[in-house]
Design a protein around this motif. Sequence first.
Motif, PDB file in Angstrom:
ATOM      1  N   GLU A 170       0.782  -1.168  -0.152  1.00 54.73           N
ATOM      2  CA  GLU A 170       0.021  -0.089   0.156  1.00 54.73           C
ATOM      3  C   GLU A 170       0.887   1.264   0.146  1.00 54.73           C
ATOM      4  O   GLU A 170       1.788   1.496  -1.006  1.00 54.73           O
ATOM      5  N   ALA A 171       0.917   2.262   1.153  1.00 50.88           N
ATOM      6  CA  ALA A 171       1.453   3.527   1.068  1.00 50.88           C
ATOM      7  C   ALA A 171       2.655   3.454   2.109  1.00 50.88           C
ATOM      8  O   ALA A 171       3.215   4.201   2.512  1.00 50.88           O
ATOM      9  N   GLU A 172       3.261   2.080   2.410  1.00 51.39           N
ATOM     10  CA  GLU A 172       4.330   1.925   3.290  1.00 51.39           C
ATOM     11  C   GLU A 172       5.484   1.123   2.642  1.00 51.39           C
ATOM     12  O   GLU A 172       5.250   0.385   1.812  1.00 51.39           O
ATOM     13  N   VAL A 173       6.522   1.597   3.282  1.00 51.50           N
ATOM     14  CA  VAL A 173       8.016   0.809   2.776  1.00 51.50           C
ATOM     15  C   VAL A 173       8.495   0.092   3.975  1.00 51.50           C
ATOM     16  O   VAL A 173       8.442   0.706   5.485  1.00 51.50           O
ATOM     17  N   LEU A 174       8.626  -1.096   3.956  1.00 54.05           N
ATOM     18  CA  LEU A 174       9.394  -1.933   5.379  1.00 54.05           C
ATOM     19  C   LEU A 174      10.999  -2.065   4.576  1.00 54.05           C
ATOM     20  O   LEU A 174      11.171  -2.521   3.673  1.00 54.05           O
ATOM     21  N   LYS A 175      11.844  -1.689   5.547  1.00 54.46           N
ATOM     22  CA  LYS A 175      13.239  -1.946   5.386  1.00 54.46           C
ATOM     23  C   LYS A 175      13.833  -2.776   6.630  1.00 54.46           C
ATOM     24  O   LYS A 175      13.310  -2.586   7.426  1.00 54.46           O
ATOM     25  N   ILE A 176      14.630  -3.926   6.137  1.00 51.24           N
ATOM     26  CA  ILE A 176      15.128  -4.727   7.024  1.00 51.24           C
ATOM     27  C   ILE A 176      16.540  -4.577   6.918  1.00 51.24           C
ATOM     28  O   ILE A 176      17.090  -4.875   5.943  1.00 51.24           O
ATOM     29  N   ASP A 177      17.166  -4.308   8.050  1.00 49.66           N
ATOM     30  CA  ASP A 177      18.554  -3.781   8.279  1.00 49.66           C
ATOM     31  C   ASP A 177      19.150  -5.295   9.164  1.00 49.66           C
ATOM     32  O   ASP A 177      18.731  -5.465  10.062  1.00 49.66           O
ATOM     33  N   THR A 178      20.162  -5.831   9.046  1.00 45.88           N
ATOM     34  CA  THR A 178      21.086  -6.654   9.617  1.00 45.88           C
ATOM     35  C   THR A 178      22.441  -6.133  10.024  1.00 45.88           C
ATOM     36  O   THR A 178      22.824  -5.708   8.995  1.00 45.88           O
ATOM     37  N   GLU A 179      22.843  -6.510  11.130  1.00 48.24           N
ATOM     38  CA  GLU A 179      24.027  -6.267  11.506  1.00 48.24           C
ATOM     39  C   GLU A 179      24.536  -7.342  12.617  1.00 48.24           C
ATOM     40  O   GLU A 179      23.806  -7.673  13.495  1.00 48.24           O
ATOM     41  N   VAL A 180      25.715  -7.829  12.586  1.00 49.03           N
ATOM     42  CA  VAL A 180      26.539  -8.601  13.462  1.00 49.03           C
ATOM     43  C   VAL A 180      26.879  -7.821  14.645  1.00 49.03           C
ATOM     44  O   VAL A 180      27.640  -6.960  14.310  1.00 49.03           O
ATOM     45  N   ASP A 181      26.278  -8.190  15.953  1.00 41.63           N
ATOM     46  CA  ASP A 181      26.579  -7.420  16.959  1.00 41.63           C
ATOM     47  C   ASP A 181      27.052  -8.392  18.228  1.00 41.63           C
ATOM     48  O   ASP A 181      26.404  -9.122  18.596  1.00 41.63           O
ATOM     49  N   GLY A 182      28.289  -8.365  18.698  1.00 47.14           N
ATOM     50  CA  GLY A 182      28.697  -9.323  19.559  1.00 47.14           C
ATOM     51  C   GLY A 182      28.424 -10.781  19.342  1.00 47.14           C
ATOM     52  O   GLY A 182      28.243 -11.543  20.253  1.00 47.14           O
ATOM     53  N   GLY A 183      28.411 -11.310  18.022  1.00 45.36           N
ATOM     54  CA  GLY A 183      28.354 -12.562  17.827  1.00 45.36           C
ATOM     55  C   GLY A 183      26.939 -12.931  17.310  1.00 45.36           C
ATOM     56  O   GLY A 183      26.672 -13.894  16.914  1.00 45.36           O
ATOM     57  N   ALA A 184      26.059 -11.990  17.621  1.00 44.05           N
ATOM     58  CA  ALA A 184      24.368 -12.479  17.374  1.00 44.05           C
ATOM     59  C   ALA A 184      24.057 -11.447  16.371  1.00 44.05           C
ATOM     60  O   ALA A 184      25.007 -10.210  15.942  1.00 44.05           O
ATOM     61  N   LEU A 185      23.137 -11.741  15.744  1.00 40.02           N
ATOM     62  CA  LEU A 185      22.676 -11.034  14.688  1.00 40.02           C
ATOM     63  C   LEU A 185      21.643 -10.126  15.097  1.00 40.02           C
ATOM     64  O   LEU A 185      20.665 -10.557  15.976  1.00 40.02           O
ATOM     65  N   ALA A 186      21.606  -8.687  14.802  1.00 38.55           N
ATOM     66  CA  ALA A 186      20.676  -7.545  15.225  1.00 38.55           C
ATOM     67  C   ALA A 186      19.889  -7.295  13.815  1.00 38.55           C
ATOM     68  O   ALA A 186      20.613  -7.192  12.896  1.00 38.55           O
ATOM     69  N   VAL A 187      18.691  -7.251  14.198  1.00 35.73           N
ATOM     70  CA  VAL A 187      17.961  -6.895  12.849  1.00 35.73           C
ATOM     71  C   VAL A 187      17.063  -5.730  13.110  1.00 35.73           C
ATOM     72  O   VAL A 187      16.503  -5.735  14.233  1.00 35.73           O
ATOM     73  N   HIS A 188      17.075  -4.564  12.322  1.00 31.92           N
ATOM     74  CA  HIS A 188      16.350  -3.340  12.592  1.00 31.92           C
ATOM     75  C   HIS A 188      15.386  -3.401  11.352  1.00 31.92           C
ATOM     76  O   HIS A 188      15.285  -3.428  10.290  1.00 31.92           O
ATOM     77  N   PHE A 189      13.827  -3.251  12.173  1.00 34.28           N
ATOM     78  CA  PHE A 189      12.939  -3.184  11.064  1.00 34.28           C
ATOM     79  C   PHE A 189      12.230  -1.810  11.181  1.00 34.28           C
ATOM     80  O   PHE A 189      12.088  -1.112  12.105  1.00 34.28           O
ATOM     81  N   THR A 190      12.217  -1.182   9.942  1.00 28.60           N
ATOM     82  CA  THR A 190      11.438   0.221   9.887  1.00 28.60           C
ATOM     83  C   THR A 190      10.543   0.161   8.814  1.00 28.60           C
ATOM     84  O   THR A 190      10.801  -0.455   7.575  1.00 28.60           O
ATOM     85  N   ILE A 191       9.200   0.623   9.133  1.00 29.67           N
ATOM     86  CA  ILE A 191       8.059   0.854   8.192  1.00 29.67           C
ATOM     87  C   ILE A 191       7.802   2.289   8.517  1.00 29.67           C
ATOM     88  O   ILE A 191       7.781   2.968   9.458  1.00 29.67           O
ATOM     89  N   SER A 192       7.711   2.921   7.164  1.00 27.11           N
ATOM     90  CA  SER A 192       7.715   4.313   6.769  1.00 27.11           C
ATOM     91  C   SER A 192       6.611   4.492   5.673  1.00 27.11           C
ATOM     92  O   SER A 192       6.536   3.677   4.746  1.00 27.11           O
ATOM     93  N   PRO A 193       5.975   5.757   5.615  1.00 27.65           N
ATOM     94  CA  PRO A 193       5.282   5.931   4.543  1.00 27.65           C
ATOM     95  C   PRO A 193       6.366   5.948   3.307  1.00 27.65           C
ATOM     96  O   PRO A 193       7.520   6.341   3.438  1.00 27.65           O
ATOM     97  N   GLU A 194       5.554   6.092   2.004  1.00 30.68           N
ATOM     98  CA  GLU A 194       6.409   5.840   0.684  1.00 30.68           C
ATOM     99  C   GLU A 194       6.778   7.569   0.606  1.00 30.68           C
ATOM    100  O   GLU A 194       5.932   8.134   0.877  1.00 30.68           O
TER     101      GLU A 194
END
Length: 118
Positions: free
Chosen positions: A94-118
């Motif tokens: 619809e009118a939203e964008v989902l961005k999935i960012d991943t980063e290794v942080d201290g041996g574990a994977l950190a995932v950042h989800f961002t949902i924003s208007p287009e």
Amino acid sequence: MRTFLTLFIALTLGLGWGLAARAEGFLGVYEDLPLAPGLTEVEGSGLSFDSPGGRIVEGYATGAVEAAEILKFYAATLPQLGWARDSDTLYRREAEVLKIDTEVDGGALAVHFTISPE
């Protein structure tokens, strides 16, 4: 539409249909974004608010998993929930964008989800 998607997800999980059935739950700040297997939401770290242009949501999860597996899960699962894939880390619905960012942080994977208007 959101009620239909929520009902569909609940039925999918309850009956064991499709790839979404393997989700570990849903992101607390966004009720219809599943958590990939191996991820745990970082409690209290998310935010959700409405802006004049639409809502903005951020959520965080971590786990001892590979980024490629997480992105593969979302590539298979998110289209079932109405998200169109632009790239491995970017989806639109619809009118939203989902961005999935991943980063290794201290041996574990950190995932950042961002949902924003287009």
